[in-house]
Design a protein around this motif. Structure first.
Motif, PDB file in Angstrom:
ATOM      1  N   VAL A  70     -12.643  10.149  16.023  1.00 29.35           N
ATOM      2  CA  VAL A  70     -11.673   9.204  15.561  1.00 29.35           C
ATOM      3  C   VAL A  70     -12.649   7.886  15.419  1.00 29.35           C
ATOM      4  CG1 VAL A  70      -9.948   7.422  15.724  1.00 29.35           C
ATOM      5  CG2 VAL A  70      -9.674  10.162  16.400  1.00 29.35           C
ATOM      6  N   GLU A  71     -12.571   7.178  14.160  1.00 30.00           N
ATOM      7  CA  GLU A  71     -13.309   5.943  14.251  1.00 30.00           C
ATOM      8  C   GLU A  71     -12.426   4.939  13.400  1.00 30.00           C
ATOM      9  OE1 GLU A  71     -16.841   5.782  11.614  1.00 30.00           O
ATOM     10  OE2 GLU A  71     -16.126   7.824  10.889  1.00 30.00           O
ATOM     11  N   ASP A  88     -10.689  -0.726  -1.187  1.00 27.10           N
ATOM     12  CA  ASP A  88     -10.649   0.900  -1.334  1.00 27.10           C
ATOM     13  C   ASP A  88      -9.710   1.262  -1.210  1.00 27.10           C
ATOM     14  OD1 ASP A  88     -11.228   3.552  -1.682  1.00 27.10           O
ATOM     15  OD2 ASP A  88     -13.162   3.544  -0.728  1.00 27.10           O
ATOM     16  N   PRO A  89      -8.733   1.824  -2.498  1.00 19.77           N
ATOM     17  CA  PRO A  89      -7.271   2.318  -2.320  1.00 19.77           C
ATOM     18  C   PRO A  89      -7.511   3.592  -1.371  1.00 19.77           C
ATOM     19  CG  PRO A  89      -8.197   2.720  -4.436  1.00 19.77           C
ATOM     20  CD  PRO A  89      -9.219   1.957  -3.573  1.00 19.77           C
ATOM     21  N   ASN A  90      -8.555   4.350  -1.233  1.00 19.52           N
ATOM     22  CA  ASN A  90      -8.694   5.394  -0.322  1.00 19.52           C
ATOM     23  C   ASN A  90      -8.617   5.257   1.317  1.00 19.52           C
ATOM     24  OD1 ASN A  90      -9.103   7.489  -2.588  1.00 19.52           O
ATOM     25  ND2 ASN A  90     -10.975   6.568  -2.470  1.00 19.52           N
ATOM     26  N   LEU A  91      -9.093   4.111   1.665  1.00 18.31           N
ATOM     27  CA  LEU A  91      -9.323   3.480   2.840  1.00 18.31           C
ATOM     28  C   LEU A  91      -8.120   2.521   3.271  1.00 18.31           C
ATOM     29  CD1 LEU A  91     -13.091   3.417   3.141  1.00 18.31           C
ATOM     30  CD2 LEU A  91     -11.550   5.386   3.883  1.00 18.31           C
ATOM     31  N   HIS A  92      -7.629   1.471   2.225  1.00 14.09           N
ATOM     32  CA  HIS A  92      -6.893   0.572   2.561  1.00 14.09           C
ATOM     33  C   HIS A  92      -5.681   0.711   1.815  1.00 14.09           C
ATOM     34  CE1 HIS A  92     -11.362  -1.297   2.571  1.00 14.09           C
ATOM     35  NE2 HIS A  92     -10.888  -0.889   3.706  1.00 14.09           N
ATOM     36  N   GLN A  93      -4.658   0.019   2.367  1.00 21.05           N
ATOM     37  CA  GLN A  93      -3.359  -0.066   1.812  1.00 21.05           C
ATOM     38  C   GLN A  93      -3.027  -1.574   1.782  1.00 21.05           C
ATOM     39  OE1 GLN A  93      -0.042   1.665   3.893  1.00 21.05           O
ATOM     40  NE2 GLN A  93       1.457   0.755   2.641  1.00 21.05           N
ATOM     41  N   LYS A 130      -9.966   7.060  10.800  1.00 17.84           N
ATOM     42  CA  LYS A 130     -10.272   8.115  10.240  1.00 17.84           C
ATOM     43  C   LYS A 130     -10.505   9.183  11.405  1.00 17.84           C
ATOM     44  CE  LYS A 130     -13.905   7.026   7.893  1.00 17.84           C
ATOM     45  NZ  LYS A 130     -15.083   7.116   7.125  1.00 17.84           N
ATOM     46  N   LEU A 131     -10.079  10.589  11.114  1.00 16.40           N
ATOM     47  CA  LEU A 131     -10.574  11.508  12.034  1.00 16.40           C
ATOM     48  C   LEU A 131     -11.843  12.409  11.148  1.00 16.40           C
ATOM     49  CD1 LEU A 131     -10.557  13.154  14.419  1.00 16.40           C
ATOM     50  CD2 LEU A 131      -8.510  14.513  13.382  1.00 16.40           C
ATOM     51  N   LYS A 132     -12.872  12.158  11.778  1.00  9.97           N
ATOM     52  CA  LYS A 132     -14.069  12.704  11.005  1.00  9.97           C
ATOM     53  C   LYS A 132     -14.124  12.158   9.591  1.00  9.97           C
ATOM     54  CE  LYS A 132     -14.663  16.627  14.133  1.00  9.97           C
ATOM     55  NZ  LYS A 132     -13.834  16.594  14.981  1.00  9.97           N
ATOM     56  N   ASP A 133     -14.044  12.995   8.392  1.00 14.16           N
ATOM     57  CA  ASP A 133     -13.919  12.413   7.266  1.00 14.16           C
ATOM     58  C   ASP A 133     -12.666  12.164   6.440  1.00 14.16           C
ATOM     59  OD1 ASP A 133     -13.631  15.225   6.970  1.00 14.16           O
ATOM     60  OD2 ASP A 133     -15.028  15.527   5.634  1.00 14.16           O
ATOM     61  N   ARG A 134     -11.646  12.381   7.421  1.00 13.27           N
ATOM     62  CA  ARG A 134     -10.337  12.436   6.971  1.00 13.27           C
ATOM     63  C   ARG A 134      -9.654  11.225   7.271  1.00 13.27           C
ATOM     64  NH1 ARG A 134      -6.008  17.391   8.243  1.00 13.27           N
ATOM     65  NH2 ARG A 134      -7.361  18.389   6.604  1.00 13.27           N
TER      66      ARG A 134
END
Length: 201
Positions: A146-147, A157-162, A186-190
């Motif tokens: 987890v990070e 970045d819509p994939n990372l931010h809301q 994120k959990l690893k790359d998810r």
């Protein structure tokens, strides 16, 4: 006598000629019969060959069909094995996702509590203890992969931010995150939770 001899010779020659003609005719009839028999045998052989070729074509068609079915079954089985392997790898890789998702609200509460201004030594000591617990909790999560997602100062970045708010601030460039309202992780790359952010227009 000579006349009679000539007649006998003539009759003998005619008889020989007739026999030769008859023999030639008989030979021709025999040859025609042999040709007819040969033609009939040839046609019969050709018919048999055609029938055999038809059977061969049918068997070849069945063989091709079976081979195609076998190839499809093998391809389906390989796809099944690949999907199963990927599912098992994903299950192993993200096995802790449900637990992490349940822990994040508690982590948020630690973050909010640590923002309180300490007015007494007792409060400072309590906050220090809470920070130690939060750090230990975060260390355990990081060991699971987890990070926290970087947000402030990053391009949206819509994939990372809301984005929950948009403002105009001359100190930041366009489409830059200027404030994080809730941490994302994120959990690893998810991405298991995007960051809730304020974005500059």
């Amino acid at each position: 006598f000579l006349q009679h001899l000539r007649e006998v010779n003539t009759m003998s020659e005619e008889k020989q000629t007739a026999e030769q003609v008859e023999a030639a005719e008989q030979e021709e009839v025999t040859e025609q019969a042999e040709q007819a028999a040969s033609q009939e045998q040839h046609e019969e052989t050709a018919g048999q060959e055609e029938a055999l070729q038809h059977q061969i074509d049918e068997l070849q068609g069945l063989l091709d069909e079976k081979e195609n079915k076998l190839l499809r079954v093998q391809a389906d089985f390989e796809n099944y094995k690949r999907r199963s392997r990927l599912e098992m790898e994903a299950a192993q890789k993200y096995r802790s996702q449900n637990v992490v998702t349940e822990i994040l609200p508690a982590l948020d509460n630690f973050e909010r509590a640590l923002q309180v201004e300490a007015e007494s030594e007792q409060t400072k000591s309590l906050l220090q203890g809470m920070e130690m617990v939060r750090r230990q909790l975060m260390d355990a999560l990081e060991k699971e992969g987890v990070e926290a997602i970087e947000a402030v100062g990053q391009e949206f970045d819509p994939n990372l931010h809301q984005a929950v708010m948009q403002v105009e601030d001359e100190n930041f460039g366009s489409n830059i995150v200027i404030e994080e309202l809730q941490k994302g992780y994120k959990l690893k790359d998810r991405v298991i939770r995007p960051s809730m952010v304020k974005v500059n227009q």
